[in-house]
Design a protein around this motif. Structure first.
Motif, PDB file in Angstrom:
ATOM      1  N   PRO A   1      33.951  26.403  36.021  1.00 50.15           N
ATOM      2  CA  PRO A   1      34.600  26.804  37.269  1.00 50.15           C
ATOM      3  C   PRO A   1      34.740  28.328  37.346  1.00 50.15           C
ATOM      4  O   PRO A   1      34.790  29.020  36.324  1.00 50.15           O
ATOM      5  CB  PRO A   1      35.977  26.136  37.185  1.00 50.15           C
ATOM      6  N   VAL A   2      34.813  28.843  38.564  1.00 48.49           N
ATOM      7  CA  VAL A   2      35.029  30.272  38.778  1.00 48.49           C
ATOM      8  C   VAL A   2      36.358  30.464  39.507  1.00 48.49           C
ATOM      9  O   VAL A   2      36.976  29.515  39.973  1.00 48.49           O
ATOM     10  CB  VAL A   2      33.866  30.907  39.579  1.00 48.49           C
ATOM     11  N   ASN A   3      36.795  31.736  39.571  1.00 43.23           N
ATOM     12  CA  ASN A   3      38.059  32.081  40.223  1.00 43.23           C
ATOM     13  C   ASN A   3      39.203  31.253  39.627  1.00 43.23           C
ATOM     14  O   ASN A   3      39.325  31.155  38.421  1.00 43.23           O
ATOM     15  CB  ASN A   3      37.952  31.900  41.734  1.00 43.23           C
ATOM     16  N   ASP A   4      40.022  30.640  40.478  1.00 40.55           N
ATOM     17  CA  ASP A   4      41.178  29.876  39.989  1.00 40.55           C
ATOM     18  C   ASP A   4      40.953  28.372  40.046  1.00 40.55           C
ATOM     19  O   ASP A   4      41.903  27.593  40.132  1.00 40.55           O
ATOM     20  CB  ASP A   4      42.438  30.247  40.784  1.00 40.55           C
ATOM     21  N   PHE A   5      39.681  27.964  39.967  1.00 45.97           N
ATOM     22  CA  PHE A   5      39.382  26.531  40.002  1.00 45.97           C
ATOM     23  C   PHE A   5      39.409  25.925  38.601  1.00 45.97           C
ATOM     24  O   PHE A   5      39.150  26.602  37.600  1.00 45.97           O
ATOM     25  CB  PHE A   5      38.020  26.271  40.649  1.00 45.97           C
ATOM     26  N   ILE A   6      39.707  24.624  38.560  1.00 46.47           N
ATOM     27  CA  ILE A   6      39.801  23.861  37.319  1.00 46.47           C
ATOM     28  C   ILE A   6      38.981  22.587  37.495  1.00 46.47           C
ATOM     29  O   ILE A   6      39.053  21.947  38.545  1.00 46.47           O
ATOM     30  CB  ILE A   6      41.270  23.485  37.021  1.00 46.47           C
ATOM     31  N   LEU A   7      38.189  22.242  36.477  1.00 38.89           N
ATOM     32  CA  LEU A   7      37.443  20.987  36.495  1.00 38.89           C
ATOM     33  C   LEU A   7      38.265  19.921  35.786  1.00 38.89           C
ATOM     34  O   LEU A   7      38.632  20.088  34.616  1.00 38.89           O
ATOM     35  CB  LEU A   7      36.088  21.151  35.818  1.00 38.89           C
TER      36      LEU A   7
ATOM     37  N   GLY B   1      44.218  44.406  41.108  1.00 38.09           N
ATOM     38  CA  GLY B   1      42.977  43.948  40.478  1.00 38.09           C
ATOM     39  C   GLY B   1      43.189  43.234  39.163  1.00 38.09           C
ATOM     40  O   GLY B   1      42.222  42.781  38.544  1.00 38.09           O
ATOM     41  N   ARG B   2      44.438  43.121  38.729  1.00 41.44           N
ATOM     42  CA  ARG B   2      44.733  42.456  37.458  1.00 41.44           C
ATOM     43  C   ARG B   2      44.361  40.977  37.544  1.00 41.44           C
ATOM     44  O   ARG B   2      44.609  40.311  38.553  1.00 41.44           O
ATOM     45  CB  ARG B   2      46.222  42.603  37.120  1.00 41.44           C
ATOM     46  N   VAL B   3      43.776  40.451  36.475  1.00 46.05           N
ATOM     47  CA  VAL B   3      43.386  39.038  36.435  1.00 46.05           C
ATOM     48  C   VAL B   3      44.626  38.163  36.256  1.00 46.05           C
ATOM     49  O   VAL B   3      45.411  38.362  35.325  1.00 46.05           O
ATOM     50  CB  VAL B   3      42.392  38.759  35.288  1.00 46.05           C
ATOM     51  N   MET B   4      44.801  37.222  37.166  1.00 49.04           N
ATOM     52  CA  MET B   4      45.917  36.274  37.088  1.00 49.04           C
ATOM     53  C   MET B   4      45.405  35.030  36.364  1.00 49.04           C
ATOM     54  O   MET B   4      44.783  34.145  36.959  1.00 49.04           O
ATOM     55  CB  MET B   4      46.401  35.927  38.496  1.00 49.04           C
TER      56      MET B   4
ATOM     57  N   GLY C   1      40.479  32.744  36.454  1.00 51.72           N
ATOM     58  CA  GLY C   1      41.607  33.196  37.267  1.00 51.72           C
ATOM     59  C   GLY C   1      41.145  34.143  38.358  1.00 51.72           C
ATOM     60  O   GLY C   1      39.975  34.537  38.408  1.00 51.72           O
ATOM     61  N   THR C   2      42.065  34.506  39.225  1.00 51.38           N
ATOM     62  CA  THR C   2      41.739  35.418  40.321  1.00 51.38           C
ATOM     63  C   THR C   2      42.310  36.803  40.056  1.00 51.38           C
ATOM     64  O   THR C   2      43.190  36.976  39.214  1.00 51.38           O
ATOM     65  CB  THR C   2      42.298  34.897  41.653  1.00 51.38           C
ATOM     66  N   ASN C   3      41.804  37.776  40.797  1.00 50.95           N
ATOM     67  CA  ASN C   3      42.294  39.148  40.687  1.00 50.95           C
ATOM     68  C   ASN C   3      43.372  39.402  41.736  1.00 50.95           C
ATOM     69  O   ASN C   3      43.235  39.000  42.889  1.00 50.95           O
ATOM     70  CB  ASN C   3      41.155  40.151  40.884  1.00 50.95           C
TER      71      ASN C   3
END
Length: 246
Positions: free
Chosen positions: A53-59, A101-104, A94-96
Protein backbone atom coordinates in the motif's frame (compact mmCIF):
# COMPACT_ATOMS: atom_id res chain seq x y z
CA UNK A 1 52.90 -42.03 -21.46
CA UNK A 2 51.97 -38.92 -23.42
CA UNK A 3 48.79 -40.58 -24.68
CA UNK A 4 47.82 -41.36 -21.12
CA UNK A 5 48.27 -37.72 -20.11
CA UNK A 6 46.20 -36.58 -23.08
CA UNK A 7 43.46 -39.04 -22.16
CA UNK A 8 43.38 -37.78 -18.54
CA UNK A 9 43.30 -34.15 -19.74
CA UNK A 10 40.31 -34.87 -22.01
CA UNK A 11 38.43 -36.58 -19.18
CA UNK A 12 39.15 -33.65 -16.86
CA UNK A 13 37.82 -31.12 -19.38
CA UNK A 14 34.66 -33.15 -20.03
CA UNK A 15 34.05 -33.56 -16.31
CA UNK A 16 34.40 -29.84 -15.76
CA UNK A 17 31.97 -29.11 -18.63
CA UNK A 18 29.41 -31.58 -17.25
CA UNK A 19 29.71 -30.12 -13.75
CA UNK A 20 29.23 -26.57 -15.07
CA UNK A 21 26.15 -27.63 -17.08
CA UNK A 22 24.66 -29.34 -14.02
CA UNK A 23 25.19 -26.28 -11.80
CA UNK A 24 23.64 -24.05 -14.46
CA UNK A 25 20.58 -26.31 -14.64
CA UNK A 26 20.19 -26.27 -10.88
CA UNK A 27 20.38 -22.47 -10.84
CA UNK A 28 17.76 -22.20 -13.58
CA UNK A 29 15.46 -24.58 -11.70
CA UNK A 30 16.00 -22.64 -8.47
CA UNK A 31 15.30 -19.30 -10.15
CA UNK A 32 12.12 -20.71 -11.69
CA UNK A 33 10.95 -22.06 -8.33
CA UNK A 34 11.68 -18.72 -6.65
CA UNK A 35 9.76 -16.88 -9.32
CA UNK A 36 6.76 -19.17 -8.83
CA UNK A 37 6.93 -18.71 -5.06
CA UNK A 38 6.93 -14.91 -5.50
CA UNK A 39 3.97 -14.98 -7.87
CA UNK A 40 0.61 -13.80 -6.53
CA UNK A 41 -2.79 -13.36 -8.12
CA UNK A 42 -4.56 -10.00 -7.94
CA UNK A 43 -8.07 -9.80 -9.40
CA UNK A 44 -7.36 -12.88 -11.53
CA UNK A 45 -4.00 -11.65 -12.86
CA UNK A 46 -0.55 -12.93 -11.91
CA UNK A 47 1.72 -10.36 -10.31
CA UNK A 48 5.32 -10.59 -9.14
CA UNK A 49 5.66 -10.09 -5.40
CA UNK A 50 3.07 -8.86 -2.94
CA UNK A 51 0.96 -5.72 -2.61
CA UNK A 52 2.53 -2.69 -0.96
CA UNK A 53 0.00 0.00 0.00
CA UNK A 54 1.00 3.64 -0.50
CA UNK A 55 0.19 6.81 1.46
CA UNK A 56 -2.01 6.00 4.48
CA UNK A 57 -3.59 2.85 3.07
CA UNK A 58 -3.52 -0.55 4.80
CA UNK A 59 -4.03 -3.98 3.23
CA UNK A 60 -6.32 -6.11 5.40
CA UNK A 61 -7.32 -9.74 4.90
CA UNK A 62 -10.94 -9.94 5.98
CA UNK A 63 -12.17 -12.55 8.43
CA UNK A 64 -14.50 -15.14 6.90
CA UNK A 65 -18.03 -14.96 8.25
CA UNK A 66 -18.74 -17.81 10.65
CA UNK A 67 -22.22 -19.17 9.97
CA UNK A 68 -22.32 -21.88 12.65
CA UNK A 69 -20.63 -23.09 15.82
CA UNK A 70 -18.43 -26.18 15.96
CA UNK A 71 -21.54 -28.12 17.00
CA UNK A 72 -23.45 -27.03 13.91
CA UNK A 73 -25.69 -24.43 15.57
CA UNK A 74 -26.51 -21.63 13.11
CA UNK A 75 -25.46 -18.14 14.13
CA UNK A 76 -27.46 -15.05 13.25
CA UNK A 77 -27.18 -11.30 13.80
CA UNK A 78 -24.46 -10.10 16.16
CA UNK A 79 -23.33 -13.69 16.89
CA UNK A 80 -21.59 -13.82 13.51
CA UNK A 81 -18.02 -12.66 13.04
CA UNK A 82 -18.50 -9.35 11.28
CA UNK A 83 -17.15 -8.75 7.80
CA UNK A 84 -15.62 -5.51 9.07
CA UNK A 85 -12.91 -7.37 10.98
CA UNK A 86 -9.60 -8.53 9.56
CA UNK A 87 -5.85 -8.96 9.87
CA UNK A 88 -3.29 -6.44 8.66
CA UNK A 89 -1.15 -7.83 5.80
CA UNK A 90 0.91 -4.76 4.91
CA UNK A 91 1.00 -1.08 5.80
CA UNK A 92 1.71 2.05 3.76
CA UNK A 93 4.40 4.56 4.78
CA UNK A 94 1.89 7.20 5.88
CA UNK A 95 1.10 10.63 4.50
CA UNK A 96 3.03 13.88 4.61
CA UNK A 97 1.74 16.77 6.69
CA UNK A 98 0.45 19.49 4.37
CA UNK A 99 2.48 22.30 6.00
CA UNK A 100 5.67 20.70 7.33
CA UNK A 101 6.02 17.69 5.03
CA UNK A 102 6.66 15.45 8.03
CA UNK A 103 5.63 11.82 7.49
CA UNK A 104 2.63 10.88 9.62
CA UNK A 105 3.42 7.22 10.26
CA UNK A 106 0.72 4.58 10.71
CA UNK A 107 0.65 2.93 14.18
CA UNK A 108 -0.12 -0.53 12.81
CA UNK A 109 1.95 -3.52 11.74
CA UNK A 110 1.36 -6.81 9.91
CA UNK A 111 -0.44 -9.30 12.12
CA UNK A 112 -2.57 -6.74 13.97
CA UNK A 113 -6.27 -7.51 14.09
CA UNK A 114 -8.42 -4.49 13.18
CA UNK A 115 -12.06 -3.42 13.08
CA UNK A 116 -13.18 -0.83 10.54
CA UNK A 117 -16.38 0.83 9.36
CA UNK A 118 -18.87 -1.25 7.40
CA UNK A 119 -18.69 0.94 4.30
CA UNK A 120 -15.00 1.87 4.49
CA UNK A 121 -12.28 0.75 2.09
CA UNK A 122 -12.16 -0.94 -1.29
CA UNK A 123 -12.52 -4.72 -1.57
CA UNK A 124 -10.08 -6.66 -3.77
CA UNK A 125 -9.48 -10.34 -4.49
CA UNK A 126 -5.90 -11.31 -3.62
CA UNK A 127 -4.78 -14.94 -3.99
CA UNK A 128 -8.40 -16.09 -4.01
CA UNK A 129 -9.31 -14.44 -0.69
CA UNK A 130 -11.16 -11.17 0.02
CA UNK A 131 -8.98 -8.28 1.16
CA UNK A 132 -9.64 -4.62 1.84
CA UNK A 133 -7.56 -1.51 1.15
CA UNK A 134 -8.45 0.86 3.97
CA UNK A 135 -7.25 4.28 5.06
CA UNK A 136 -5.61 4.56 8.45
CA UNK A 137 -8.26 6.94 9.80
CA UNK A 138 -11.01 4.37 9.09
CA UNK A 139 -9.55 1.89 11.60
CA UNK A 140 -11.67 1.90 14.76
CA UNK A 141 -9.64 -0.41 17.00
CA UNK A 142 -6.69 -2.77 16.78
CA UNK A 143 -5.99 -5.93 18.77
CA UNK A 144 -3.53 -8.81 19.05
CA UNK A 145 -4.41 -12.49 18.80
CA UNK A 146 -7.28 -14.33 17.15
CA UNK A 147 -9.94 -13.08 19.56
CA UNK A 148 -10.81 -9.46 20.30
CA UNK A 149 -11.01 -8.93 24.07
CA UNK A 150 -11.06 -5.82 26.20
CA UNK A 151 -7.53 -6.60 27.38
CA UNK A 152 -6.15 -7.02 23.84
CA UNK A 153 -7.94 -4.13 22.14
CA UNK A 154 -6.59 -0.59 21.73
CA UNK A 155 -7.72 2.56 19.95
CA UNK A 156 -5.30 4.63 17.87
CA UNK A 157 -4.77 8.33 17.28
CA UNK A 158 -7.27 10.68 18.92
CA UNK A 159 -9.96 8.04 19.48
CA UNK A 160 -11.54 6.99 22.76
CA UNK A 161 -13.21 3.66 23.59
CA UNK A 162 -16.29 4.24 25.75
CA UNK A 163 -18.29 1.59 27.63
CA UNK A 164 -21.90 2.54 26.93
CA UNK A 165 -24.15 3.14 29.93
CA UNK A 166 -27.04 0.68 30.14
CA UNK A 167 -29.26 3.09 32.07
CA UNK A 168 -29.49 5.98 29.60
CA UNK A 169 -33.29 5.77 29.58
CA UNK A 170 -33.74 6.11 33.35
CA UNK A 171 -33.78 9.23 35.50
CA UNK A 172 -31.92 9.53 38.80
CA UNK A 173 -34.98 8.22 40.63
CA UNK A 174 -35.22 5.17 38.40
CA UNK A 175 -38.22 6.42 36.42
CA UNK A 176 -38.15 5.07 32.86
CA UNK A 177 -38.07 7.83 30.25
CA UNK A 178 -39.95 6.12 27.46
CA UNK A 179 -40.51 9.11 25.20
CA UNK A 180 -40.38 8.67 21.41
CA UNK A 181 -37.32 10.90 21.18
CA UNK A 182 -35.34 8.87 23.73
CA UNK A 183 -36.15 5.68 21.84
CA UNK A 184 -34.73 7.13 18.64
CA UNK A 185 -31.55 8.56 20.19
CA UNK A 186 -28.41 6.44 20.45
CA UNK A 187 -26.71 6.25 23.87
CA UNK A 188 -24.30 9.16 24.29
CA UNK A 189 -22.86 8.69 27.78
CA UNK A 190 -20.48 6.15 29.16
CA UNK A 191 -17.17 5.37 30.84
CA UNK A 192 -13.77 5.72 29.17
CA UNK A 193 -11.97 2.35 29.09
CA UNK A 194 -9.21 2.96 26.49
CA UNK A 195 -7.66 6.09 24.96
CA UNK A 196 -5.43 6.56 21.92
CA UNK A 197 -1.96 8.07 21.99
CA UNK A 198 -3.32 11.42 20.77
CA UNK A 199 -3.30 13.41 17.54
CA UNK A 200 0.08 14.17 15.96
CA UNK A 201 0.81 17.73 14.82
CA UNK A 202 2.95 18.72 11.85
CA UNK A 203 6.16 18.95 13.93
CA UNK A 204 5.66 15.48 15.41
CA UNK A 205 4.24 16.65 18.73
CA UNK A 206 1.51 14.43 20.18
CA UNK A 207 -1.40 16.47 21.53
CA UNK A 208 -2.48 15.23 24.98
CA UNK A 209 -5.85 13.55 25.33
CA UNK A 210 -8.29 15.52 27.53
CA UNK A 211 -9.85 12.48 29.18
CA UNK A 212 -8.47 9.60 31.24
CA UNK A 213 -9.44 5.97 31.73
CA UNK A 214 -12.30 5.83 34.23
CA UNK A 215 -13.78 9.22 33.31
CA UNK A 216 -17.51 9.32 32.63
CA UNK A 217 -18.22 11.31 29.48
CA UNK A 218 -21.01 12.83 27.46
CA UNK A 219 -20.49 12.84 23.70
CA UNK A 220 -22.48 14.09 20.73
CA UNK A 221 -25.69 12.31 19.82
CA UNK A 222 -25.14 9.93 16.88
CA UNK A 223 -21.36 10.33 17.20
CA UNK A 224 -19.00 7.39 17.38
CA UNK A 225 -19.12 3.87 15.99
CA UNK A 226 -20.70 1.15 18.08
CA UNK A 227 -18.81 -2.14 18.41
CA UNK A 228 -19.31 -5.26 20.50
CA UNK A 229 -16.47 -6.66 22.61
CA UNK A 230 -17.04 -9.80 24.68
CA UNK A 231 -20.83 -9.38 24.25
CA UNK A 232 -20.79 -5.84 25.69
CA UNK A 233 -21.57 -2.59 23.86
CA UNK A 234 -18.90 0.05 23.33
CA UNK A 235 -18.53 3.14 21.18
CA UNK A 236 -15.37 4.43 19.48
CA UNK A 237 -15.52 8.21 19.69
CA UNK A 238 -13.21 10.95 18.43
CA UNK A 239 -11.78 13.22 21.13
CA UNK A 240 -13.37 16.18 19.33
CA UNK A 241 -16.83 14.55 19.69
CA UNK A 242 -16.66 14.44 23.50
CA UNK A 243 -18.56 17.35 25.04
CA UNK A 244 -17.87 16.95 28.76
CA UNK A 245 -16.51 14.63 31.43
CA UNK A 246 -17.78 14.09 34.96
Amino acid sequence: MNLRLVFISVLTVRYAQAFTALQSKKKTTSDTSTTKLNENILEGRKIAGGIQPVNDFILVKTVAEKESTDGGILLTGSSKIEKTRGTVVSVGPGTNHEETGRVMEIPLEPGNGVVYGEYDGIEIDFNGAPHMLIRNNNILVKYMGDKMTLDSVNVIGNRVLVKINDDDEESVGGVILATPSSKETRPSTGTVVKIGEGKMTGDGTILPMLVSIGDKVKFMDYAGNEIEIEEEEFSVVLMSEILAKF
